[in-house]
Design an enzyme around this catalytic site. Structure first.
Site, mmCIF file in Angstrom:
data_model
loop_
_atom_site.group_PDB
_atom_site.id
_atom_site.type_symbol
_atom_site.label_atom_id
_atom_site.label_comp_id
_atom_site.label_asym_id
_atom_site.label_seq_id
_atom_site.Cartn_x
_atom_site.Cartn_y
_atom_site.Cartn_z
ATOM 1 N N GLY A 132 0.828 -1.215 0.000
ATOM 2 C CA GLY A 132 0.000 0.000 0.000
ATOM 3 C C GLY A 132 0.854 1.254 0.000
ATOM 4 O O GLY A 132 1.820 1.367 0.756
ATOM 5 N N ASP A 161 8.536 -2.422 -9.853
ATOM 6 C CA ASP A 161 9.452 -1.573 -10.623
ATOM 7 C C ASP A 161 10.557 -2.425 -11.243
ATOM 8 O O ASP A 161 10.932 -2.233 -12.401
ATOM 9 C CB ASP A 161 10.059 -0.500 -9.706
ATOM 10 C CG ASP A 161 8.972 0.268 -8.968
ATOM 11 O OD1 ASP A 161 8.316 1.100 -9.586
ATOM 12 O OD2 ASP A 161 8.769 -0.003 -7.764
ATOM 13 N N HIS A 189 9.574 3.548 -3.963
ATOM 14 C CA HIS A 189 8.589 3.121 -4.962
ATOM 15 C C HIS A 189 7.770 4.337 -5.363
ATOM 16 O O HIS A 189 6.736 4.644 -4.780
ATOM 17 C CB HIS A 189 7.672 2.021 -4.429
ATOM 18 C CG HIS A 189 6.484 1.820 -5.330
ATOM 19 N ND1 HIS A 189 6.600 1.332 -6.606
ATOM 20 C CD2 HIS A 189 5.168 2.101 -5.167
ATOM 21 C CE1 HIS A 189 5.414 1.312 -7.187
ATOM 22 N NE2 HIS A 189 4.532 1.773 -6.333
#
Ligand code: NAX
Length: 328
Positions: A132, A161, A189
């Site tokens: 999350g 990624d 991220h």
């Protein structure tokens, strides 16, 4: 037969949950010989809890041989009880007009509560993956809220990624993804992450040398990986879910079962390597063995890479400063 492992998943009635739970129950996460018990958390509201009931009906209807139990929860204190693995997927999304600061604070509250609950009731060896968003900072908050658990047990998801970068390199070189080794993704991220193929090889040959195009790296590769989430929202109308679930599975499976010397990317609390301040939840290239990850050491950081690493570190430091007052 092995004793079942308990896997807690938050946001279980969400999009990623719907792509994730069936694969966990199918044995994709912990192995085809490892029974699992799913402990599913959703927010305490009727719509979410009803949706979760529906998902559980479907899980039941798959009759997964490895599934030893499944339960629905609205309280992290019961959802995380004795959990061996915790996948923290649920988070507060940004709503219209919400400032970044408000988003950080709303999530800080969620991850403080969940970190404390893990601290109180989870297995002392629990492996935690935060998906999350903002994933790194949420993982940092959960870690800081769980002082009785080893900090190294808290990680954030950079694997999507990493996998996105692998697929771009495979497309560019015309080689299969499975032949690519030694890719690294550094940092947060977020679009500031730095996907770094300077050390990557395909069948032992340098990817950087075979692509031999620094402009492609800077002007095409990095922006494509950074904006991939947005491109998927534009195309699909909703954000990446199956690929995110797949990355979560890759992350935890590799952490538990080992990478056999292969590099993968995990967001982990820094030990000070590469000048990243201790405890910063940062994407590093790692290898894993016996349930432990190790940062790949000794990589040369050139000026361009240092600049990119500084940028993503700065963003993480700012996020962390933004929630500091909540972490008394
Ligand atoms: P959805 O909105 O479909 O589902 C989220 C679910 O979480 C909802 O059902 C909601 O009720 C639940 N939830 C919210 N707060 C909760 C809480 N405190 N406890 C338990 N459940 C709670 O989102 P989805 O598409 O599944 O994405 C989930 C999260 O993953 C988002 O924060 C999203 O930004 C993030 N992502 C992270 C990625 C990464 O690489 N780290 C990539 C994919 C994804 O964008």
């Amino acid at each position: 037969a092995k004793a079942p492992m308990r896997v807690a998943v938050t946001g279980a009635a969400g999009q990623i949950g719907y792509s994730l739970l069936f694969r966990i129950a199918n044995g994709d996460l912990l192995g085809k010989d490892q029974p699992v018990i799913l402990q599913l958390l959703e927010i305490d509201n009727e719509k979410a809890q009803n949706a979760l009931k529906g998902v559980i009906m479907e899980i039941d209807d798959c009759a997964f041989p490895l599934l030893a139990g499944v339960s629905a929860h609205s309280d992290p204190m019961t959802a995380f009880k004795d959990a061996d693995i915790a996948l923290l997927v649920g988070a507060r999304p940004r709503s219209a007009g919400m400032e970044r600061k408000d988003l950080l604070e709303a999530n800080a509250q969620i991850f403080t509560v969940q970190g404390k609950a893990l601290d109180a009731v989870a297995s002392r060896n629990v492996k935690v993956l935060v998906v999350g968003n903002p994933a790194n900072t949420n993982a940092y908050i959960a870690m800081k809220s769980a002082p009785n658990l080893p900090a190294k047990n808290f990680t954030a998801m950079l694997r999507l990624d990493h996998n996105r970068a692998l697929s771009q390199i495979a497309a560019k070189t015309g080689k299969p993804v499975a032949s690519i080794e030694k890719l690294a993704v550094w940092g947060n991220h977020s679009p500031t992450m730095y996907a770094d193929y300077r050390f990557a090889t395909i069948d032992g040959k340098s990817v950087k040398e075979s692509i031999n195009d620094d402009a492609w790296n800077k002007d095409t590769f990095l922006p494509t990986v950074a904006k991939r989430g947005t491109a998927i929202i534009e195309a699909r109308g909703v954000s990446s879910a199956a690929s995110a679930a797949n990355a979560a599975i890759d992350h935890v499976r590799d952490w538990v079962l080992g990478t056999n010397g292969k590099w993968v990317t995990m967001g982990i609390p820094s030990d000070g390597s590469y000048g990243i301040p201790k405890d910063t939840m940062f994407g590093f290239p790692v290898t894993t063995e016996n349930g432990e990850y190790k940062i790949v050491q000794g990589l040369d950081i050139d000026a361009f890479s240092q600049e990119r690493i500084n940028l993503t570190l700065k963003e993480l430091t700012e996020e962390r400063e933004g929630v500091k007052h909540l972490l008394a």
